[in-house]
Design a protein around this motif. Structure first.
Motif, PDB file in Angstrom:
ATOM      1  N   VAL A  26       0.838  -1.199   0.000  1.00 20.66           N
ATOM      2  CA  VAL A  26       0.000   0.000   0.000  1.00 20.66           C
ATOM      3  C   VAL A  26       0.874   1.251   0.000  1.00 20.66           C
ATOM      4  O   VAL A  26       1.943   1.295   0.618  1.00 20.66           O
TER       5      VAL A  26
ATOM      6  N   SER B  50      -3.455   5.058  -0.632  1.00 21.78           N
ATOM      7  CA  SER B  50      -4.369   3.924  -0.490  1.00 21.78           C
ATOM      8  C   SER B  50      -5.524   4.252   0.450  1.00 21.78           C
ATOM      9  O   SER B  50      -5.369   4.990   1.430  1.00 21.78           O
TER      10      SER B  50
ATOM     11  N   LEU C  12      -6.884   0.225  -3.350  1.00 20.52           N
ATOM     12  CA  LEU C  12      -5.743  -0.128  -2.491  1.00 20.52           C
ATOM     13  C   LEU C  12      -4.437   0.447  -3.013  1.00 20.52           C
ATOM     14  O   LEU C  12      -3.483   0.581  -2.280  1.00 20.52           O
TER      15      LEU C  12
END
Length: 441
Positions: free
Chosen positions: A377, A381, A441
């Motif tokens: 991430v 994100s 994400l």
């Protein structure tokens, strides 16, 4: 661009069609017409080894070219031809490990940027799943720090009839989903697990192993004795995996030349030259004492017979290799514990390279009804900087945060856990919302 629309190519095309511009090239005109109507792809009939076909498919516009025909040499040629016309990243699917080793030793020769070996991937999948009681699928994430496993809840299992909340007694284990017949249920505290359900869990290898013993109603002492039936390339590679990890191993091969070659190349394996469908032989050699039998013969029908006979003489756990994924449900219905399809294993590995740059690992479940992905991430994100309970409200239904790897440490996610940039997050995702989730994400 995908060259070769067989089982592997089609699986990849289906997986990518929603989020990418996909071109599929195949020589079979009927198959090209079928793909045109069934998938949101541009399908072209032609020979992918010919420059004219590649130009027709606008090879110069491609970012990635995947050569996935059923012929190793053809796939290498396709990658080489691509490099004469394009700067695209090339992926070649091959079956022979020797070709993979040649490519690895030549620092990316043949115009191939990445090579996927079907037989080796299948052998590694066999090894992972064979050692875990009741497991139907097993995969590793975060460099081995995290394990994902799918289990069938057997009759008499202590977790049968319990809710997820009642069964949640492991420090580093997350219940992700339950597959019940054709239904998929995201695991929640009140979700009841029933006999016959297939349960997906994510966590530390130690917790997964302990949970496996409970699901299977046995104390897991590890797989000790393995029988591999068939010295096919997959069978040989699987035997080598078990041998290298110190298992007591027997390999049964009917062909005398193959048996002799296997015996020479596997010094710590007992190679038996015989017919594995001969019940008298199985009893005479005490095959019933094996912890697991792997059927890796040259046809699905032979593998089914070998697995069923092994169960009949008393082998507790059987694994069968199948080429036709449509047979999977039949094999499981008649009593084969685990079926592994080489083409699905290959598609998983290739799909990983076509995802966002931070996607580190992909595992497909229930024939691509869901996936478990590992993703690094970044600061932007949806998960970053907020407690998971809050962050997941911005994600669609069908998503479970299974584990977090941070600087080599495993963090079991809870509602108050805050994800940081650079964390590797292992996530269960319903395939229907996959592209949206990866974007968030």
């Amino acid at each position: 661009m995908i060259v070769g629309a067989g089982a592997v190519g089609r699986t990849i095309a289906e997986n990518l069609a929603d989020g990418h511009d996909v071109i599929v090239v195949d020589q079979d005109e009927d198959l090209v017409e079928e793909l045109t109507y069934e998938l949101d792809v541009l399908a072209i009939a032609g020979d992918g080894t010919e420059i004219s076909t590649l130009r027709e498919a606008e090879i110069d516009e491609a970012d990635i070219v995947i050569a996935s025909t059923d012929d190793d040499e053809t796939n290498v040629v396709i990658c080489g031809a691509t490099k004469t016309e394009s700067e695209a990243f090339t992926i070649a699917r091959v079956r022979r490990r020797t070709l993979l080793e040649t490519w690895q030793g030549s620092e990316g020769a043949f115009g191939v940027d990445f090579m996927v070996c079907t037989d080796l991937l299948t052998a590694q999948a066999i090894f992972r799943v064979a050692g875990l009681p009741a497991a139907r699928d097993v995969d590793m994430f975060a460099g081995g720090l995290v394990r994902m496993a799918e289990f069938e809840i057997r009759e008499g299992s202590p977790v049968a009839g319990q809710t997820v909340k009642e069964a949640d007694r492991y420090d580093s284990l997350t219940f992700a989903a339950v597959f019940r017949d054709d239904e998929m249920l995201v695991a929640k505290g009140e979700t009841v697990m029933c006999e016959g359900d297939r349960l997906v869990v994510i966590g530390s290898p130690e917790s997964i192993t302990k949970f496996a013993g409970e699901v299977a109603c046995i104390e897991d002492n590890g797989t000790k004795e393995v029988v591999v039936v068939g010295a096919s390339e997959i069978g040989f590679q699987a035997a080598r995996e078990f041998e290298e990890h110190g298992h007591e191993l027997r390999l049964i091969e009917q062909d005398p030349d193959r048996a002799r070659e296997a015996a020479e190349r596997l010094p710590n394996t007992m190679v038996l030259q015989s017919d594995a469908t001969d019940t008298d032989f199985l009893l005479r050699e005490h095959i019933d004492e094996a912890d697991v039998l792997v059927a890796a013969l040259d046809s699905d029908e032979k593998n089914l017979l070998a697995a069923l006979l092994a169960h009949r003489v008393g082998v507790e756990r059987t694994v069968a290799v199948i080429e036709n994924v449509e047979y999977a449900a039949l094999f499981e219905t008649v009593g084969v514990d685990v079926v592994i399809n080489p083409r699905e294993e290959t598609a998983e590995e290739i799909v990983r390279f076509t995802r966002a740059a931070r996607t580190e690992k992909v595992a497909m479940l229930e024939h691509d009804r869901a996936e478990v992905i590992e993703i690094e991430v970044g600061p932007g994100s949806t998960l970053t900087g907020k407690p998971i309970a809050e962050a997941t409200q911005d994600l669609p239904e069908g998503v479970v945060i299974g584990a977090i790897s941070r600087g080599g440490d495993l963090i079991t996610p809870r509602g108050t856990t805050v994800v940081r940039p650079g964390d590797h997050v292992v996530v269960f995702v319903d395939a229907a919302v996959l592209d949206e989730v990866i974007e968030l994400l």
